[in-house]
Scaffold this motif. Structure first.
Motif, PDB file in Angstrom:
ATOM      1  N   ALA A 235       0.632  -1.260  -0.034  1.00  0.00           N
ATOM      2  CA  ALA A 235      -0.118   0.013  -0.054  1.00  0.00           C
ATOM      3  C   ALA A 235       1.022   1.354  -0.095  1.00  0.00           C
ATOM      4  O   ALA A 235       0.707   2.200  -0.801  1.00  0.00           O
ATOM      5  CB  ALA A 235      -1.067   0.154   1.209  1.00  0.00           C
ATOM      6  N   VAL A 236       2.032   1.179   0.908  1.00  0.00           N
ATOM      7  CA  VAL A 236       2.771   2.402   0.899  1.00  0.00           C
ATOM      8  C   VAL A 236       3.528   2.588  -0.366  1.00  0.00           C
ATOM      9  O   VAL A 236       3.948   3.590  -0.955  1.00  0.00           O
ATOM     10  CB  VAL A 236       3.941   2.202   2.279  1.00  0.00           C
ATOM     11  CG1 VAL A 236       4.967   3.157   2.123  1.00  0.00           C
ATOM     12  CG2 VAL A 236       2.950   2.308   3.503  1.00  0.00           C
ATOM     13  N   SER A 237       3.746   1.542  -1.084  1.00  0.00           N
ATOM     14  CA  SER A 237       4.741   1.342  -2.108  1.00  0.00           C
ATOM     15  C   SER A 237       3.830   2.105  -3.233  1.00  0.00           C
ATOM     16  O   SER A 237       4.423   2.494  -4.239  1.00  0.00           O
ATOM     17  CB  SER A 237       5.183   0.191  -2.695  1.00  0.00           C
ATOM     18  OG  SER A 237       5.900  -0.542  -1.634  1.00  0.00           O
ATOM     19  N   VAL A 238       2.490   1.685  -3.532  1.00  0.00           N
ATOM     20  CA  VAL A 238       1.838   2.435  -4.656  1.00  0.00           C
ATOM     21  C   VAL A 238       1.760   3.822  -4.174  1.00  0.00           C
ATOM     22  O   VAL A 238       1.777   4.703  -5.430  1.00  0.00           O
ATOM     23  CB  VAL A 238       0.178   1.908  -4.263  1.00  0.00           C
ATOM     24  CG1 VAL A 238      -0.518   2.759  -5.064  1.00  0.00           C
ATOM     25  CG2 VAL A 238       0.236   0.474  -4.912  1.00  0.00           C
ATOM     26  N   ALA A 239       1.631   4.553  -3.080  1.00  0.00           N
ATOM     27  CA  ALA A 239       1.771   5.965  -2.609  1.00  0.00           C
ATOM     28  C   ALA A 239       3.131   6.402  -3.063  1.00  0.00           C
ATOM     29  O   ALA A 239       3.259   7.504  -3.494  1.00  0.00           O
ATOM     30  CB  ALA A 239       1.307   6.126  -1.261  1.00  0.00           C
ATOM     31  N   THR A 240       4.227   5.711  -2.542  1.00  0.00           N
ATOM     32  CA  THR A 240       5.557   6.405  -3.092  1.00  0.00           C
ATOM     33  C   THR A 240       5.746   6.499  -4.261  1.00  0.00           C
ATOM     34  O   THR A 240       6.550   7.236  -4.951  1.00  0.00           O
ATOM     35  CB  THR A 240       6.505   5.661  -2.235  1.00  0.00           C
ATOM     36  OG1 THR A 240       6.550   4.242  -2.409  1.00  0.00           O
ATOM     37  CG2 THR A 240       6.615   5.840  -0.661  1.00  0.00           C
ATOM     38  N   THR A 241       5.222   5.180  -5.032  1.00  0.00           N
ATOM     39  CA  THR A 241       5.311   5.340  -6.611  1.00  0.00           C
ATOM     40  C   THR A 241       4.673   6.482  -7.389  1.00  0.00           C
ATOM     41  O   THR A 241       5.130   7.084  -8.121  1.00  0.00           O
ATOM     42  CB  THR A 241       4.931   3.925  -7.229  1.00  0.00           C
ATOM     43  OG1 THR A 241       5.669   2.821  -6.587  1.00  0.00           O
ATOM     44  CG2 THR A 241       5.126   3.679  -8.719  1.00  0.00           C
ATOM     45  N   ALA A 242       3.579   6.800  -6.608  1.00  0.00           N
ATOM     46  CA  ALA A 242       2.818   7.878  -7.191  1.00  0.00           C
ATOM     47  C   ALA A 242       3.547   9.051  -7.074  1.00  0.00           C
ATOM     48  O   ALA A 242       3.653  10.060  -8.102  1.00  0.00           O
ATOM     49  CB  ALA A 242       1.615   8.071  -6.422  1.00  0.00           C
ATOM     50  N   MET A 243       4.141   9.391  -5.965  1.00  0.00           N
ATOM     51  CA  MET A 243       5.295  10.371  -5.850  1.00  0.00           C
ATOM     52  C   MET A 243       6.226  10.493  -6.789  1.00  0.00           C
ATOM     53  O   MET A 243       6.800  11.554  -7.279  1.00  0.00           O
ATOM     54  CB  MET A 243       5.616  10.529  -4.335  1.00  0.00           C
ATOM     55  CG  MET A 243       4.702  11.133  -3.313  1.00  0.00           C
ATOM     56  SD  MET A 243       5.223  11.319  -1.523  1.00  0.00           S
ATOM     57  CE  MET A 243       5.375   9.662  -0.936  1.00  0.00           C
ATOM     58  N   ALA A 244       7.075   9.258  -6.886  1.00  0.00           N
ATOM     59  CA  ALA A 244       8.124   9.366  -7.652  1.00  0.00           C
ATOM     60  C   ALA A 244       7.885   9.525  -9.142  1.00  0.00           C
ATOM     61  O   ALA A 244       8.917  10.175  -9.703  1.00  0.00           O
ATOM     62  CB  ALA A 244       8.915   7.930  -7.566  1.00  0.00           C
ATOM     63  N   VAL A 245       6.681   8.885  -9.695  1.00  0.00           N
ATOM     64  CA  VAL A 245       6.338   8.908 -11.085  1.00  0.00           C
ATOM     65  C   VAL A 245       5.909  10.301 -11.406  1.00  0.00           C
ATOM     66  O   VAL A 245       5.922  10.975 -12.137  1.00  0.00           O
ATOM     67  CB  VAL A 245       5.589   7.784 -11.430  1.00  0.00           C
ATOM     68  CG1 VAL A 245       5.186   7.820 -12.926  1.00  0.00           C
ATOM     69  CG2 VAL A 245       6.452   6.383 -11.344  1.00  0.00           C
ATOM     70  N   GLY A 246       5.115  10.940 -10.385  1.00  0.00           N
ATOM     71  CA  GLY A 246       4.443  12.022 -10.513  1.00  0.00           C
ATOM     72  C   GLY A 246       4.706  13.260 -10.083  1.00  0.00           C
ATOM     73  O   GLY A 246       4.403  14.388 -10.341  1.00  0.00           O
ATOM     74  N   HIS A 247       6.075  13.256  -9.518  1.00  0.00           N
ATOM     75  CA  HIS A 247       6.792  14.401  -8.882  1.00  0.00           C
ATOM     76  C   HIS A 247       7.453  15.401 -10.190  1.00  0.00           C
ATOM     77  O   HIS A 247       7.824  16.457  -9.738  1.00  0.00           O
ATOM     78  CB  HIS A 247       7.881  14.200  -7.959  1.00  0.00           C
ATOM     79  CG  HIS A 247       9.030  13.537  -8.405  1.00  0.00           C
ATOM     80  ND1 HIS A 247       9.924  13.844  -9.451  1.00  0.00           N
ATOM     81  CD2 HIS A 247       9.630  12.385  -7.755  1.00  0.00           C
ATOM     82  CE1 HIS A 247      10.721  13.121  -9.454  1.00  0.00           C
ATOM     83  NE2 HIS A 247      10.844  12.202  -8.528  1.00  0.00           N
ATOM     84  N   LEU A 248       7.510  14.928 -11.329  1.00  0.00           N
ATOM     85  CA  LEU A 248       7.901  15.522 -12.536  1.00  0.00           C
ATOM     86  C   LEU A 248       9.661  16.047 -12.540  1.00  0.00           C
ATOM     87  O   LEU A 248       9.874  16.980 -13.037  1.00  0.00           O
ATOM     88  CB  LEU A 248       7.156  16.667 -12.775  1.00  0.00           C
ATOM     89  CG  LEU A 248       5.498  16.292 -12.830  1.00  0.00           C
ATOM     90  CD1 LEU A 248       4.754  17.740 -13.193  1.00  0.00           C
ATOM     91  CD2 LEU A 248       5.433  15.371 -13.785  1.00  0.00           C
ATOM     92  N   SER A 249      10.094  15.581 -11.584  1.00  0.00           N
ATOM     93  CA  SER A 249      11.514  15.815 -11.509  1.00  0.00           C
ATOM     94  C   SER A 249      11.694  17.349 -10.913  1.00  0.00           C
ATOM     95  O   SER A 249      12.821  17.941 -11.360  1.00  0.00           O
ATOM     96  CB  SER A 249      12.215  15.322 -12.430  1.00  0.00           C
ATOM     97  OG  SER A 249      12.475  14.206 -12.347  1.00  0.00           O
ATOM     98  N   VAL A 250      10.839  17.895 -10.441  1.00  0.00           N
ATOM     99  CA  VAL A 250      10.645  19.385 -10.162  1.00  0.00           C
ATOM    100  C   VAL A 250      11.782  19.649  -9.206  1.00  0.00           C
ATOM    101  O   VAL A 250      12.558  20.664  -9.489  1.00  0.00           O
ATOM    102  CB  VAL A 250       9.368  19.803  -9.486  1.00  0.00           C
ATOM    103  CG1 VAL A 250       9.778  21.265  -8.461  1.00  0.00           C
ATOM    104  CG2 VAL A 250       8.458  19.973 -10.481  1.00  0.00           C
TER     105      VAL A 250
END
Length: 434
Positions: A44-59
Motif C-alpha cells: 500500500a505504501v509502495s503504491v503511494a510512494t510510486t505515485a510520488m516518484a512517477v508524478g513529481h515531474l523531477s521538479v
C-alpha cells in the motif's frame, strides 16, 4: 570556506536518530504483524510512494539545476510547497484511479487501504520539494529536524497503537501518512522553506525543465522499487515482507554517506565547473571510505541481531541484506557524481544511465525471483545499481577530463581515515570509563 563540521555532526545525529526510530518502528511492526501482513502494508505504501516518484515531474532536480541562477532562488523557494501540494494531489488522484482499474490484478491490497496511503502523497511531494530547497539554502539543520521529527512521531504513533492493541495494517499506514504532515510543518515553522505567493510563470518553467529530466528520475525510483512489485507478483507477500525489511536495514549503511552529501550539496554549486569536478572527486573518495566502514558494520550488526529483535520468521533477512549492501554502498558513494552531472544541464546524462539500469533490473528480477525469491531480488538490485554508477563514472571522466583513479581513496587517505576512527573510538571508550 565555512566550517561544515557542525552541520555534518548535527545532520549525522538527526539521521542516526531517524534510523534508530525507524528500526524501532520496524521492530514494533514485525512483532505485531506477520511477514505477509507487513508485505500488505508495504505494498500500500509502495503504491503511494510510486505515485510520488512517477508524478513529481523531477521538479526537485529542476530546482537544483536552476539554483545557479541567483535571481530565481527566492521564487523557487516560494513555489516549492504550493507546487508540491498541487502536483501531489494530481498524482494521488491518478494513482487511485489506476488502482481501481487494476485492483483484480497484481495482488494489490484492499482499495480502501490504497486510498488511505495515497492521502499522504500531496504532503510527501511538498516535503520532497521543500527539503531540497532547504538543503540548497544551506539550512541542513532544519532538514534534519524535519526528518527527525517525522520519524519520532511515526514511531510514537506505532508504539501507542501497539500498547493499546490497535496496531494493524491500517493503523501502520495512518502513522506513515501522519509522518509527512509533521515533516512539512517543521520545514515551514523553522523557515527552511518559505510559503508565499507562487510565481506561476517560473512554476511552469520549472516543471518543463523537470520533465526533460523526469524519465531518468522516474527510472531511478523504479530501479529501486519496481522489484517490490515484481516480487509481490512472482513470489507473494511473505517475500515482500522479508525483502522490504532487508531494504530498510541495508539503508543503514547509507547513514554517514547521505549526511555528508546533503551537508555539502550547496558546496558543489559555489565553484565553476572545473572546480566542481575536483570537489566531486574529493567527496567521492571520502564517501567511499565512509561507505565501506558503514557497510561492514551494517552487515555484521544485522547478522547478529535480526533474530533476537525481529523473531525467527524474519531470520532470512540477514542474507538478503548481505546481497543488497554492496549495491546500496556504490549508489550512495557516487551521489556527488550525480550532482555534478545534474549541473551540466544535459538530460541524457541523467536519463540514460537510469533507464538502462531499470531494464537490467527488471530482466534480472524476472529471471531470478522465481528461482531465488527475495535473495534473487537483492542480487538483481545490486547489479543494476552498479550499472548506474558505471555510467556516472564514465560520463564524469569524459566531462571533467579527470581519470577514474581520482575517485578512489589513496592509501594515505585510507590511513588517515582509519586513524581518525580509531582515535574517536578511544576517546569514546575512555569517556565511558568510570
Amino acid at each position: 570556506m565555512a566550517d561544515r563540521r557542525p552541520q555534518f555532526v548535527w545532520m549525522l545525529v538527526a539521521r542516526a536518530g531517524t534510523l534508530v526510530t525507524g528500526v524501532l518502528a520496524s521492530v514494533v511492526v514485525a512483532r505485531a504483524l506477520t511477514p505477509e501482513e507487513r508485505g500488505t502494508y508495504y505494498m500500500a505504501v509502495s503504491v503511494a510512494t510510486t505515485a510520488m516518484a512517477v508524478g513529481h515531474l523531477s521538479v526537485e532536480q529542476a530546482q537544483t539545476s536552476m539554483w545557479t541562477e541567483k535571481r530565481r532562488r527566492s521564487s523557487l523557494d516560494r513555489n516549492s510547497v504550493p507546487l508540491g501540494l498541487l502536483i501531489g494531489t494530481a498524482a494521488a488522484v491518478v494513482a487511485t484511479g489506476l488502482c481501481l482499474v487494476f485492483q483484480e490484478h497484481g495482488h494489490f491490497p484492499d482499495i480502501r487501504l490504497l486510498v488511505l496511503a495515497c492521502t499522504g502523497v500531496p504532503m510527501g511531494m511538498a516535503v520532497l520539494y521543500g527539503t531540497n530547497i532547504t538543503l540548497l539554502r544551506d539550512r541542513a539543520g532544519v532538514a534534519g529536524w524535519s526528518m527527525l521529527g517525522s520519524a519520532v512521531v511515526q514511531c510514537l504513533c506505532l508504539v501507542a497503537f501497539g500498547v493499546t492493541g490497535h496496531l494493524t495494517v491500517r493503523t501502520v499506514v495512518i502513522a506513515w501518512v501522519v509522518s509527512f504532515a509533521v515533516s512539512l510543518i517543521v520545514l515551514i515553522a523553522a523557515r527552511g522553506v518559505t510559503v508565499g505567493r507562487p510565481d506561476l510563470r517560473l512554476a511552469g518553467t520549472t516543471c518543463a525543465k523537470g520533465l526533460r529530466l523526469h524519465a531518468g528520475s522516474a527510472a531511478s525510483y523504479l530501479l529501486m522499487r519496481s522489484d517490490v512489485f515484481l516480487l509481490n507478483a512472482l513470489a507473494g507477500s511473505r517475500d515482500v515482507g522479508i525483502y522490504t525489511l532487508a531494504v530498510t536495514l541495508a539503508e543503514l549503511s547509507r547513514l554517514a554517506v547521505d549526511v555528508f552529501a546533503q551537508v555539502t550539496l550547496s558546496r558543489q554549486f559555489n565553484d565553476d565547473v572545473d572546480d566542481s569536478a575536483l570537489v566531486a572527486a574529493r567527496m567521492v573518495r571520502f564517501t567511499v571510505l565512509l561507505g565501506v566502514a558503514s557497510a561492514l558494520t551494517t552487515v555484521a550488526g544485522v547478522s547478529a541481531l535480526i533474530t533476537p529483535l525481529y523473531g525467527r520468521p524474519y531470520a532470512d533477512t540477514a542474507t538478503v541484506v548481505a546481497w543488497l549492501v554492496p549495491g546500496v554502498l556504490l549508489l550512495s558513494a557516487a551521489r556527488p557524481l550525480s550532482t555534478f552531472l545534474l549541473r551540466q544541464r544535459s538530460s541524457h546524462l541523467v536519463v540514460l544511465p537510469s533507464l538502462t539500469a531499470l531494464v537490467v533490473n527488471v530482466a534480472l528480477n524476472a529471471a531470478l525471483i522465481p528461482v531465488c525469491g527475495a535473495v534473487g531480488c537483492a542480487l538483481a538490485s545490486t547489479v543494476a545499481y552498479s550499472a548506474v554508477v558505471a555510467f556516472q563514472m564514465t560520463y564524469f571522466r569524459r566531462i571533467s577530463g579527470l581519470g577514474l583513479r581520482c575517485l578512489l581513496p589513496t592509501s594515505a587517505e585510507a590511513t588517515r581515515f582509519t586513524t581518525e576512527v580509531k582515535r574517536r573510538y578511544r576517546e569514546l571508550h575512555i569517556s565511558r570509563v568510570p
